[in-house]
Design a protein around this motif. Structure first.
Motif, short mmCIF file in Angstrom:
data_model
loop_
_atom_site.label_atom_id
_atom_site.label_comp_id
_atom_site.label_asym_id
_atom_site.label_seq_id
_atom_site.Cartn_x
_atom_site.Cartn_y
_atom_site.Cartn_z
N THR A 88 9.31 2.83 -15.17
CA THR A 88 8.12 2.19 -14.19
C THR A 88 7.93 3.04 -12.57
O THR A 88 7.65 2.21 -11.80
N THR A 89 8.83 4.25 -12.33
CA THR A 89 9.05 4.09 -10.75
C THR A 89 8.29 5.37 -10.24
O THR A 89 8.00 6.10 -8.86
N ALA A 90 8.40 6.59 -11.53
CA ALA A 90 7.56 7.72 -10.76
C ALA A 90 5.63 7.95 -10.85
O ALA A 90 5.46 7.57 -11.78
N VAL A 91 5.75 9.38 -9.97
CA VAL A 91 4.21 9.08 -9.89
C VAL A 91 3.60 9.49 -11.68
O VAL A 91 2.37 9.01 -11.52
N PRO A 92 4.10 10.51 -12.53
CA PRO A 92 3.61 10.02 -13.54
C PRO A 92 3.02 9.21 -14.55
O PRO A 92 2.52 8.98 -15.29
N GLU A 93 3.90 8.22 -13.80
CA GLU A 93 3.57 6.61 -14.78
C GLU A 93 2.64 5.59 -14.16
O GLU A 93 1.91 5.15 -14.58
N ALA A 142 0.55 -1.63 0.31
CA ALA A 142 -0.09 -0.05 0.20
C ALA A 142 0.37 1.21 -0.23
O ALA A 142 0.44 2.13 0.68
N GLY A 143 2.17 1.14 -0.93
CA GLY A 143 2.65 2.59 -1.01
C GLY A 143 1.55 3.33 -2.59
O GLY A 143 0.75 3.01 -2.49
N PHE A 144 2.48 4.04 -3.15
CA PHE A 144 1.67 4.99 -4.33
C PHE A 144 1.31 4.25 -4.58
O PHE A 144 0.02 3.82 -5.20
N LEU A 161 -5.95 -4.76 0.87
CA LEU A 161 -5.15 -3.88 0.71
C LEU A 161 -3.83 -4.16 1.88
O LEU A 161 -4.17 -4.22 2.68
N ILE A 162 -3.01 -5.10 1.53
CA ILE A 162 -2.19 -5.67 2.49
C ILE A 162 -1.07 -4.88 2.70
O ILE A 162 -0.14 -5.03 1.57
N GLU A 163 -0.54 -4.48 3.08
CA GLU A 163 0.86 -4.19 3.95
C GLU A 163 1.55 -4.63 4.93
O GLU A 163 0.89 -4.63 6.18
N ARG A 172 -2.90 -5.51 7.65
CA ARG A 172 -1.45 -4.92 8.05
C ARG A 172 -0.64 -6.71 8.23
O ARG A 172 -1.36 -7.69 9.09
N GLY A 173 0.74 -6.45 7.31
CA GLY A 173 1.17 -8.13 8.00
C GLY A 173 1.68 -8.09 6.47
O GLY A 173 1.63 -7.28 5.25
N GLU A 174 2.69 -8.60 6.84
CA GLU A 174 4.30 -9.52 4.92
C GLU A 174 3.08 -10.22 4.40
O GLU A 174 3.27 -11.19 4.54
N ILE A 234 2.35 -3.72 -10.57
CA ILE A 234 2.36 -2.22 -10.24
C ILE A 234 3.72 -1.77 -10.56
O ILE A 234 4.25 -2.21 -9.41
N GLY A 235 4.02 -0.91 -11.45
CA GLY A 235 5.39 0.11 -10.35
C GLY A 235 6.83 -0.69 -11.03
O GLY A 235 6.56 -0.92 -11.75
N PRO A 236 8.23 -0.34 -9.98
CA PRO A 236 9.09 -0.57 -10.33
C PRO A 236 8.98 -2.52 -11.09
O PRO A 236 10.02 -2.46 -12.46
N PRO A 284 18.69 1.25 3.07
CA PRO A 284 19.08 3.33 3.74
C PRO A 284 17.44 3.79 4.03
O PRO A 284 17.85 5.01 3.86
N TRP A 285 16.41 3.20 3.55
CA TRP A 285 15.55 3.38 4.35
C TRP A 285 15.27 3.10 5.94
O TRP A 285 13.71 3.41 6.26
N SER A 286 15.97 2.12 6.50
CA SER A 286 15.80 1.93 8.23
C SER A 286 15.51 2.62 9.10
O SER A 286 16.14 3.80 9.07
N ALA A 324 -1.12 3.95 2.21
CA ALA A 324 -0.77 5.04 1.63
C ALA A 324 0.43 5.55 1.96
O ALA A 324 0.34 7.14 1.71
N GLN A 325 1.88 5.12 2.23
CA GLN A 325 2.72 5.94 1.95
C GLN A 325 4.02 6.08 1.55
O GLN A 325 4.59 6.12 0.25
N GLY A 326 4.23 3.96 2.12
CA GLY A 326 5.45 3.41 0.84
C GLY A 326 7.20 4.37 1.79
O GLY A 326 6.80 4.79 2.14
#
Ligand SMILES: Cc1cc2nc3c(=O)[nH]c(=O)nc-3n(C[C@H](O)[C@H](O)[C@H](O)COP(=O)(O)OP(=O)(O)OC[C@H]3O[C@@H](n4cnc5c(N)ncnc54)[C@H](O)[C@@H]3O)c2cc1C
Length: 487
Positions: A452-457, A35-37, A59-61, A142-144, A441-443, A201-203, A67-69
């Motif tokens: 296929t990584t940015a919002v416009p696509e 549940a990212g973008f 929707l599983i996150e 919520r879960g992996e 969908i996405g990357p 790096p996002w930790s 809604a953040q990613g």
């Protein structure tokens, strides 16, 4: 257009006609993993379309916030969008949607502004809340997700979560975003377990406990590196920041006024041809950024016109140069990075990483400077992997991807980037068959689309996929309606 009309006709008939069977029928279940973008926008479009349809959306996150990613969950206010606000609408049909939302919120609504990514996270959250209001059949879990197990005829699958729970779905969409970077160097497994090394790096705990005077090495010099330098600044870090990358190329800043160069009608189909054309356009154009921005809407078309050999040639020779020109940063971010650089605290090094040796008092990092036969070393307290997302399937550590690969349900794209998919995002299995059940969908579509990584696509992909996923529901209802009329 014809399809839109049919879609609208059926859904409007359904909303007007009471359906006594609806509660008894088991709903068509669509599970969205992530549940990212992308996942949030897919759920948003589905929730708008599903109103009267017998559909269940799940929707599983795995992260704590929906809604953040990775991009918009940042806690650092210095992290800005790298695309001007005027181009960041989440809805393909409403170009000014984000800017209008900014105005409604009483925020700076200049379409040329570069908004904090935290603000964009709030915008996504507002769309997420609207989805829940639109459609009561939308559930958040919520879960992996660790496995997807299709039934023998491939019409439905069991989606398994890490906590042992599961659900059955008629369609499963992988909206997993960018996958964690690969390790920067083969071997060194002991060092990779060390608290002095950060693969992710996002930790949120990346720099916790770090002495503010301690030297840090960032491996990789792209957008992730920029984020990490800003985080260190925000935390008041005063120690040296070393940035090591093969070529030492740093992201460039957006410049204004914006513009788009006109491209010739007949476009080259080779990497060499593009090199020549780019040089010519850059000479003729007022600004090279106009050339890149002119190409941007056509990248998918250009990429698919390349043969596999040309795609490999582009990846081998041109990719790093394209990346720095294409992925530009906000001018204010570029100024901050430049300030840290001129203060002498940030040193950009071009060279090849050779080894890590962990000692009692820090990590010795050995590298060979570009164009030199000599070995040099640095002593740092922390090493952060900023090499960017990994898209080679065989190097991906993600349990779900590894499992799907082992099951033969997915295969790597021939370019080595992401998964093999159809134009509509259906995953292609090891035998070359497009799935009716699994989509992405996405990357993960990178090998097929390149951009296929940015919002416009991604916003376009979400809107198209939503309609496509509902096609079987509409077909069933149409068939049932036809039978009802005949009987
Ligand atoms: C730091 C950064 C800054 C960026 N800035 C911009 C920008 O300014 N403008 C722009 O257009 N693009 C930007 N991007 C590009 C960005 O990739 C997209 O904007 C968008 O966020 C990607 O959305 P996504 O849904 O594909 O991935 P993500 O938003 O990352 O979402 C994927 C989600 O899937 C979840 N997930 C993964 N695996 C599982 C699993 N097995 N089970 C359950 N959940 C799972 C993750 O937790 C995550 O929340 C940026 C990217 C990054 C990383």
């Amino acid at each position: 257009m014809q399809h839109t009309t049919a879609f609208q006709r059926i859904t409007s008939q359904l909303s007007q006609r009471p359906d006594p069977d609806r509660c008894r029928r088991s709903p068509f279940t669509i599970a969205i993993v992530g549940a990212g973008f992308s996942g949030t926008l897919l759920a948003f479009h589905l929730s708008r379309l599903c109103g009267p349809l017998p559909v269940r959306l799940v929707l599983i996150e795995r992260a704590s916030r929906f809604a953040q990613g990775a991009a918009y969950s940042t806690r650092c206010p210095l992290h800005l969008l790298n695309v001007p606000a005027g181009r960041m609408s989440a809805l393909p049909e409403a170009a000014g949607h984000f800017v209008n939302w900014l105005a409604q919120e009483g925020l700076d609504a200049d379409p040329d502004s570069f908004q904090p990514r935290q603000v964009y996270g709030r915008y996504l959250r507002s769309l997420f809340d609207q989805s829940t209001e639109h459609f009561a059949g939308l559930e958040h879990l919520r879960g992996e997700v660790t496995a997807v197990l299709p039934n023998p005829d491939g019409t439905a699958a069991i989606v398994e979560l890490a906590d042992g729970s599961s659900l059955t779905a008629d369609r499963v969409v992988l909206a997993l975003g960018n996958l964690s970077p690969a390790q920067p160097l083969a071997g060194h497994w002991d060092f990779y377990q060390s608290p002095r090394y950060a693969r992710d790096p996002w930790s949120e705990t990346l720099f916790s406990g770090l002495d503010p005077q301690a030297p840090v090495l960032l491996v990789g010099s792209g957008l992730t590196m920029v984020d990490k330098v800003l985080e260190l600044e925000e935390a008041g870090h005063r120690g040296a920041i070393f940035v090591l990358s093969r070529r030492g190329l740093m992201p460039l800043a957006h410049r204004f006024p914006r513009g788009r160069a006109r491209l010739p009608a007949l476009l080259p189909a080779t990497a060499d041809g593009w090199c020549r054309l780019l040089r010519q356009l850059a000479r003729e154009s007022a600004d090279w950024q106009h050339v890149v921005d002119g190409i941007r809407p056509l990248t998918e078309q250009i990429w698919s016109a390349f043969s596999l050999q040309e795609q490999h040639r582009f990846l081998r020779h041109l990719r790093p140069y394209w990346e720095v020109h294409r992925h530009r940063i906000a001018p204010e971010v570029a100024r901050q990075i430049e300030q840290v650089r001129t203060s002498g605290r940030l040193q950009a090094l071009a060279g090849r990483l050779l080894a890590f040796y962990e000692r009692a008092d820090g990590v010795e990092v050995v590298f060979r400077p570009r164009g030199s036969g000599e070995r040099q070393s640095l002593k740092v307290e922390r090493v952060v992997n900023c090499t960017g997302p990994e898209s080679r399937i065989e190097r991906i550590a993600e349990p779900l991807i590894r499992r799907l690969h082992a099951q033969g349900l997915i295969r790597a794209n021939q370019t080595g980037l992401g998964l093999d998919v159809t134009a509509g995002g259906a995953l292609i299995d090891h035998s070359g068959t497009a799935s009716r059940l699994l989509f992405t969908i996405g990357p993960l579509r990178k090998g097929c689309l390149w951009e296929t990584t940015a919002v416009p696509e991604l916003r376009g992909q979400a809107a198209v996929l939503a309609r496509q996923l509902l096609e079987p529901v509409l077909a069933n209802l149409t068939a049932a309606g036809g039978q009802g009329q005949n009987s």
